[in-house]
Design an enzyme around this catalytic site. Sequence first.
Site, PDB file in Angstrom:
ATOM      1  N   ASP A  68      16.217  20.141 -16.557  1.00  0.00           N
ATOM      2  CA  ASP A  68      15.363  19.604 -17.505  1.00  0.00           C
ATOM      3  C   ASP A  68      14.896  20.526 -18.856  1.00  0.00           C
ATOM      4  O   ASP A  68      14.994  21.726 -18.543  1.00  0.00           O
ATOM      5  CB  ASP A  68      13.731  19.514 -16.710  1.00  0.00           C
ATOM      6  CG  ASP A  68      12.883  18.663 -17.776  1.00  0.00           C
ATOM      7  OD1 ASP A  68      12.231  17.825 -17.030  1.00  0.00           O
ATOM      8  OD2 ASP A  68      12.707  18.905 -18.847  1.00  0.00           O
ATOM      9  N   TYR A 108       6.548   8.965 -28.095  1.00  0.00           N
ATOM     10  CA  TYR A 108       7.952   9.118 -28.775  1.00  0.00           C
ATOM     11  C   TYR A 108       7.673   9.088 -30.013  1.00  0.00           C
ATOM     12  O   TYR A 108       8.281  10.484 -30.570  1.00  0.00           O
ATOM     13  CB  TYR A 108       8.545   7.715 -28.425  1.00  0.00           C
ATOM     14  CG  TYR A 108       9.952   7.825 -28.766  1.00  0.00           C
ATOM     15  CD1 TYR A 108      11.041   8.465 -28.178  1.00  0.00           C
ATOM     16  CD2 TYR A 108      10.519   6.762 -30.021  1.00  0.00           C
ATOM     17  CE1 TYR A 108      12.494   8.357 -28.406  1.00  0.00           C
ATOM     18  CE2 TYR A 108      11.817   6.784 -30.266  1.00  0.00           C
ATOM     19  CZ  TYR A 108      12.860   7.559 -29.537  1.00  0.00           C
ATOM     20  OH  TYR A 108      14.020   7.418 -29.903  1.00  0.00           O
ATOM     21  N   LYS A 143       8.628  13.007 -31.579  1.00  0.00           N
ATOM     22  CA  LYS A 143       9.937  13.363 -32.525  1.00  0.00           C
ATOM     23  C   LYS A 143       9.425  13.932 -33.887  1.00  0.00           C
ATOM     24  O   LYS A 143      10.225  14.706 -34.409  1.00  0.00           O
ATOM     25  CB  LYS A 143      10.676  11.985 -32.721  1.00  0.00           C
ATOM     26  CG  LYS A 143      11.407  11.372 -31.475  1.00  0.00           C
ATOM     27  CD  LYS A 143      12.686  12.160 -31.239  1.00  0.00           C
ATOM     28  CE  LYS A 143      13.476  11.629 -30.217  1.00  0.00           C
ATOM     29  NZ  LYS A 143      14.592  12.027 -29.745  1.00  0.00           N
TER      30      LYS A 143
HETATM   31  P1  NAD Z   1      19.314   7.394 -23.106  1.00  0.00           P
HETATM   32  O1  NAD Z   1      17.932   7.258 -22.529  1.00  0.00           O
HETATM   33  O2  NAD Z   1      20.441   6.472 -22.709  1.00  0.00           O
HETATM   34  O3  NAD Z   1      19.701   9.009 -23.186  1.00  0.00           O
HETATM   35  C1  NAD Z   1      18.706  10.035 -22.876  1.00  0.00           C
HETATM   36  C2  NAD Z   1      19.277  11.035 -22.265  1.00  0.00           C
HETATM   37  O4  NAD Z   1      18.372  12.225 -22.152  1.00  0.00           O
HETATM   38  C3  NAD Z   1      19.476  10.590 -20.488  1.00  0.00           C
HETATM   39  O5  NAD Z   1      20.518  10.912 -20.120  1.00  0.00           O
HETATM   40  C4  NAD Z   1      18.102  11.132 -20.071  1.00  0.00           C
HETATM   41  O6  NAD Z   1      18.551  11.295 -18.609  1.00  0.00           O
HETATM   42  C5  NAD Z   1      18.162  12.537 -20.834  1.00  0.00           C
HETATM   43  N1  NAD Z   1      16.878  13.245 -20.542  1.00  0.00           N
HETATM   44  C6  NAD Z   1      15.532  12.680 -20.936  1.00  0.00           C
HETATM   45  N2  NAD Z   1      14.639  13.477 -20.746  1.00  0.00           N
HETATM   46  C7  NAD Z   1      15.325  14.670 -20.408  1.00  0.00           C
HETATM   47  C8  NAD Z   1      14.768  15.836 -20.025  1.00  0.00           C
HETATM   48  N3  NAD Z   1      13.521  16.156 -20.161  1.00  0.00           N
HETATM   49  N4  NAD Z   1      15.655  16.829 -19.618  1.00  0.00           N
HETATM   50  C9  NAD Z   1      16.963  16.741 -19.458  1.00  0.00           C
HETATM   51  N5  NAD Z   1      17.554  15.328 -19.793  1.00  0.00           N
HETATM   52  C10 NAD Z   1      16.729  14.471 -20.352  1.00  0.00           C
HETATM   53  O7  NAD Z   1      19.210   7.317 -24.638  1.00  0.00           O
HETATM   54  P2  NAD Z   1      19.938   7.123 -26.024  1.00  0.00           P
HETATM   55  O8  NAD Z   1      19.827   6.041 -26.438  1.00  0.00           O
HETATM   56  O9  NAD Z   1      21.389   7.797 -25.606  1.00  0.00           O
HETATM   57  O10 NAD Z   1      19.347   8.271 -26.796  1.00  0.00           O
HETATM   58  C11 NAD Z   1      19.703   9.594 -26.891  1.00  0.00           C
HETATM   59  C12 NAD Z   1      19.068  10.442 -28.090  1.00  0.00           C
HETATM   60  O11 NAD Z   1      19.134   9.651 -29.484  1.00  0.00           O
HETATM   61  C13 NAD Z   1      17.540  10.192 -27.792  1.00  0.00           C
HETATM   62  O12 NAD Z   1      16.962  11.564 -28.101  1.00  0.00           O
HETATM   63  C14 NAD Z   1      16.922   9.389 -28.600  1.00  0.00           C
HETATM   64  O13 NAD Z   1      15.534   9.569 -28.946  1.00  0.00           O
HETATM   65  C15 NAD Z   1      17.822   9.331 -29.984  1.00  0.00           C
HETATM   66  N6  NAD Z   1      17.851   7.916 -30.591  1.00  0.00           N
HETATM   67  C16 NAD Z   1      18.555   6.940 -29.916  1.00  0.00           C
HETATM   68  C17 NAD Z   1      18.415   5.657 -30.560  1.00  0.00           C
HETATM   69  C18 NAD Z   1      19.285   4.481 -30.286  1.00  0.00           C
HETATM   70  O14 NAD Z   1      19.194   3.543 -30.663  1.00  0.00           O
HETATM   71  N7  NAD Z   1      20.198   4.650 -28.984  1.00  0.00           N
HETATM   72  C19 NAD Z   1      17.795   5.487 -31.714  1.00  0.00           C
HETATM   73  C20 NAD Z   1      16.981   6.670 -32.179  1.00  0.00           C
HETATM   74  C21 NAD Z   1      17.250   7.879 -31.595  1.00  0.00           C
END
Ligand code: NAD
Length: 311
Positions: free
Chosen positions: A59, A146, A150
């Site tokens: 984590d 969220y 952020k």
């Molecule tokens: P996702 O949910 O597929 O990936 C997030 C990953 O983080 C997952 O593998 C999850 O298991 C891991 N995770 C979450 N909490 C955790 C913790 N406490 N310790 C360790 N691992 C943890 O989402 P994504 O779309 O791949 O997003 C990745 C990042 O990009 C995020 O930070 C998200 O906020 C940011 N983001 C994504 C988007 C999008 O449209 N995909 C848009 C804005 C921001």
Amino acid sequence: MKPKRILVAGGAGFVGSHLCTALIGQGHEVFCLDNFCTGRKANISHLVKGPKFHLLNSDVGKPAGFPVDEIYHLASPASPPHYQRIPLETFKANVLGSLNLLESARKYKAKILLASTSEVYGQPLVHPQPERYWGNVNPVGVRSCYDESKRAAETLFADYRRVYGVDARIIRIFNTYGPRMAPDDGRVVSNFITQALTNKPITVYGRGRQTRSFQYADDLIAGMLKVMAAKDFAGPVNLGNPDEFTVIQLAKAVLRLTGSKSKIVYRSLPQDDPKQRKPDIRLAQAKLNWQPKVKLEEGLQKTIDYFKSLK
Ligand code: NAD
Ligand code: UDP
């Protein structure tokens, strides 16, 4: 390019797995830290046997530093149904996770990049959204775990830069989609494609007139790598595709590309759902010479092919 040691927190998620794949492809040694709360082993199965890929099932909220050259902080649920299911864990991943990773960056003199989000603009009153817009966020709403975490993470990144001189960088990602999104992720693109491929109703929330600007994953990864490599660049910088669509337009595009018989059904609009969203990407164009290349139909087709391959 000299191979680096790179930590990707959240590396088993949708975006993280593409980033890990790109970094391994460039010859770097990658440490993927993930607690699998929304990530999946399948996303990184093509990487785990490689000698330069290390999986740390942990984590990000637990302090555990080790020497690396670069850190990417992506560890946070990103889909509204997921972060609303585990709001406190989400808040901790962004705030405690950022503190831990920033401490590590300070100790080991690593560069560090935060995957922040267009959600910091909340229900935007300025359209399109430039980085200088401070946003319009409900601090106690269902999305605030969220949005506000952020925003707090961005503050920590800015203050570690000011107070300790840490090379901390911030990107604001706009709605991104592509292969390796989980079928049950709950975001609009994966929902519509899985519904269309199984001829189930396409669930449009509200009247479907709200807009989003959808970025294909490859474009985002190219932008992230540019931000990390750029000389003297802290951001925050928007990374997104400025082509804006209503949710109804997206539903129709998915129906057309899949040839599905699904009907559109209307469901209630979730609380605080932003009415419009479109990035102003002039900063990324000017400072990074970056802009997205993949048009919506092309990216959707690739994503549909991926979801078909899961069957
Ligand atoms: P996702 O949910 O597929 O990936 C997030 C990953 O983080 C997952 O593998 C999850 O298991 C891991 N995770 C979450 N909490 C955790 C913790 N406490 N310790 C360790 N691992 C943890 O989402 P994504 O779309 O791949 O997003 C990745 C990042 O990009 C995020 O930070 C998200 O906020 C940011 N983001 C994504 C988007 C999008 O449209 N995909 C848009 C804005 C921001
Ligand atoms: N949405 C929808 N149907 C769904 C999932 C989402 O109409 O099955 C809408 C949602 O209300 C929002 C937009 O699609 O207006 C994008 O939602 P998503 O959860 O993908 O991301 P957001 O930008 O809201 O974080």
